[in-house]
Design a protein around this motif. Sequence first.
Motif, PDB file in Angstrom:
ATOM      1  N   HIS A  42       0.852  -1.188   0.000  1.00 12.27           N
ATOM      2  CA  HIS A  42       0.000   0.000   0.000  1.00 12.27           C
ATOM      3  C   HIS A  42       0.888   1.238   0.000  1.00 12.27           C
ATOM      4  CE1 HIS A  42       0.494   1.538   4.145  1.00 12.27           C
ATOM      5  NE2 HIS A  42       0.783   0.273   4.426  1.00 12.27           N
ATOM      6  N   ARG A  43       0.305   2.394  -0.243  1.00  9.76           N
ATOM      7  CA  ARG A  43       1.052   3.649  -0.313  1.00  9.76           C
ATOM      8  C   ARG A  43       0.671   4.632   0.789  1.00  9.76           C
ATOM      9  NH1 ARG A  43       3.873   0.851  -2.376  1.00  9.76           N
ATOM     10  NH2 ARG A  43       4.253   0.563  -4.569  1.00  9.76           N
ATOM     11  N   GLY A  44      -0.105   4.179   1.764  1.00 10.61           N
ATOM     12  CA  GLY A  44      -0.452   5.041   2.880  1.00 10.61           C
ATOM     13  C   GLY A  44      -1.928   4.974   3.228  1.00 10.61           C
ATOM     14  N   VAL A  45      -2.242   5.405   4.439  1.00  9.45           N
ATOM     15  CA  VAL A  45      -3.623   5.416   4.920  1.00  9.45           C
ATOM     16  C   VAL A  45      -4.272   6.729   4.496  1.00  9.45           C
ATOM     17  CG1 VAL A  45      -5.103   5.363   6.958  1.00  9.45           C
ATOM     18  CG2 VAL A  45      -3.052   3.932   6.879  1.00  9.45           C
ATOM     19  N   VAL A  46      -5.391   6.632   3.800  1.00 10.47           N
ATOM     20  CA  VAL A  46      -6.149   7.805   3.372  1.00 10.47           C
ATOM     21  C   VAL A  46      -7.189   8.164   4.432  1.00 10.47           C
ATOM     22  CG1 VAL A  46      -7.716   8.716   1.609  1.00 10.47           C
ATOM     23  CG2 VAL A  46      -5.798   7.238   0.946  1.00 10.47           C
ATOM     24  N   HIS A  47      -7.856   7.137   4.975  1.00  7.02           N
ATOM     25  CA  HIS A  47      -8.896   7.353   5.987  1.00  7.02           C
ATOM     26  C   HIS A  47      -8.944   6.131   6.898  1.00  7.02           C
ATOM     27  CE1 HIS A  47     -12.758   8.422   7.779  1.00  7.02           C
ATOM     28  NE2 HIS A  47     -13.111   7.171   7.584  1.00  7.02           N
ATOM     29  N   PHE A  48      -9.182   6.376   8.183  1.00  2.00           N
ATOM     30  CA  PHE A  48      -9.383   5.267   9.107  1.00  2.00           C
ATOM     31  C   PHE A  48     -10.400   5.651  10.161  1.00  2.00           C
ATOM     32  CE2 PHE A  48      -8.601   3.007  13.075  1.00  2.00           C
ATOM     33  CZ  PHE A  48      -8.838   1.721  12.632  1.00  2.00           C
ATOM     34  N   SER A  49     -11.352   4.743  10.390  1.00  2.00           N
ATOM     35  CA  SER A  49     -12.286   4.818  11.508  1.00  2.00           C
ATOM     36  C   SER A  49     -12.577   3.379  11.917  1.00  2.00           C
ATOM     37  CB  SER A  49     -13.581   5.544  11.104  1.00  2.00           C
ATOM     38  OG  SER A  49     -14.319   4.765  10.179  1.00  2.00           O
ATOM     39  N   SER A  50     -13.370   3.200  12.951  1.00  2.00           N
ATOM     40  CA  SER A  50     -13.664   1.832  13.398  1.00  2.00           C
ATOM     41  C   SER A  50     -14.583   1.093  12.416  1.00  2.00           C
ATOM     42  CB  SER A  50     -14.295   1.848  14.786  1.00  2.00           C
ATOM     43  OG  SER A  50     -15.505   2.561  14.757  1.00  2.00           O
ATOM     44  N   GLU A  51     -15.141   1.803  11.428  1.00  2.00           N
ATOM     45  CA  GLU A  51     -16.005   1.177  10.418  1.00  2.00           C
ATOM     46  C   GLU A  51     -15.391   1.127   9.031  1.00  2.00           C
ATOM     47  OE1 GLU A  51     -17.484   3.831  12.291  1.00  2.00           O
ATOM     48  OE2 GLU A  51     -18.059   2.344  13.782  1.00  2.00           O
ATOM     49  N   ARG A  52     -14.326   1.924   8.775  1.00  2.00           N
ATOM     50  CA  ARG A  52     -13.787   1.999   7.417  1.00  2.00           C
ATOM     51  C   ARG A  52     -12.286   2.287   7.418  1.00  2.00           C
ATOM     52  NH1 ARG A  52     -17.349   5.422   4.356  1.00  2.00           N
ATOM     53  NH2 ARG A  52     -18.325   3.447   3.891  1.00  2.00           N
ATOM     54  N   LEU A  53     -11.585   1.580   6.538  1.00  2.00           N
ATOM     55  CA  LEU A  53     -10.168   1.820   6.293  1.00  2.00           C
ATOM     56  C   LEU A  53     -10.001   2.006   4.799  1.00  2.00           C
ATOM     57  CD1 LEU A  53      -7.086   1.796   6.928  1.00  2.00           C
ATOM     58  CD2 LEU A  53      -7.187  -0.692   6.686  1.00  2.00           C
ATOM     59  N   ARG A  54      -9.360   3.093   4.408  1.00  2.00           N
ATOM     60  CA  ARG A  54      -9.085   3.335   2.996  1.00  2.00           C
ATOM     61  C   ARG A  54      -7.594   3.548   2.826  1.00  2.00           C
ATOM     62  NH1 ARG A  54     -12.548   6.890  -1.195  1.00  2.00           N
ATOM     63  NH2 ARG A  54     -14.035   5.300  -0.614  1.00  2.00           N
TER      64      ARG A  54
END
Length: 92
Positions: A42-54
């Motif tokens: 992967h190239r990095g975390v764009v978004h993270f929450s307890s319901e979604r990881l992008r």
Amino acid sequence: MRRIKRKFRKVTAELLDMPHDVVYDLPRLTMIGDRQLYIENHRGVVHFSSERLRLALSKGQLEVTGSSLVIRTIWTEEVFVEGQITNIQLIP
């Protein structure tokens, strides 16, 4: 020119017996049941929450949805996620 590069990569991968994820810089996902997910390249975390990881990829993004998601380990090109995983989607 792109066509020649792709053909060269394909021939090289076949001759050297290399995995396609390495040659084409593709993400590699290893899922254990619906509780653990290991993502490489992967190239990095764009978004993270307890319901979604992008995650950003070399071409597009990878979205993981579920509940109680937790990033257990994160390195430069690897992520280990735990929780109730309900969907994995590749977004071009």
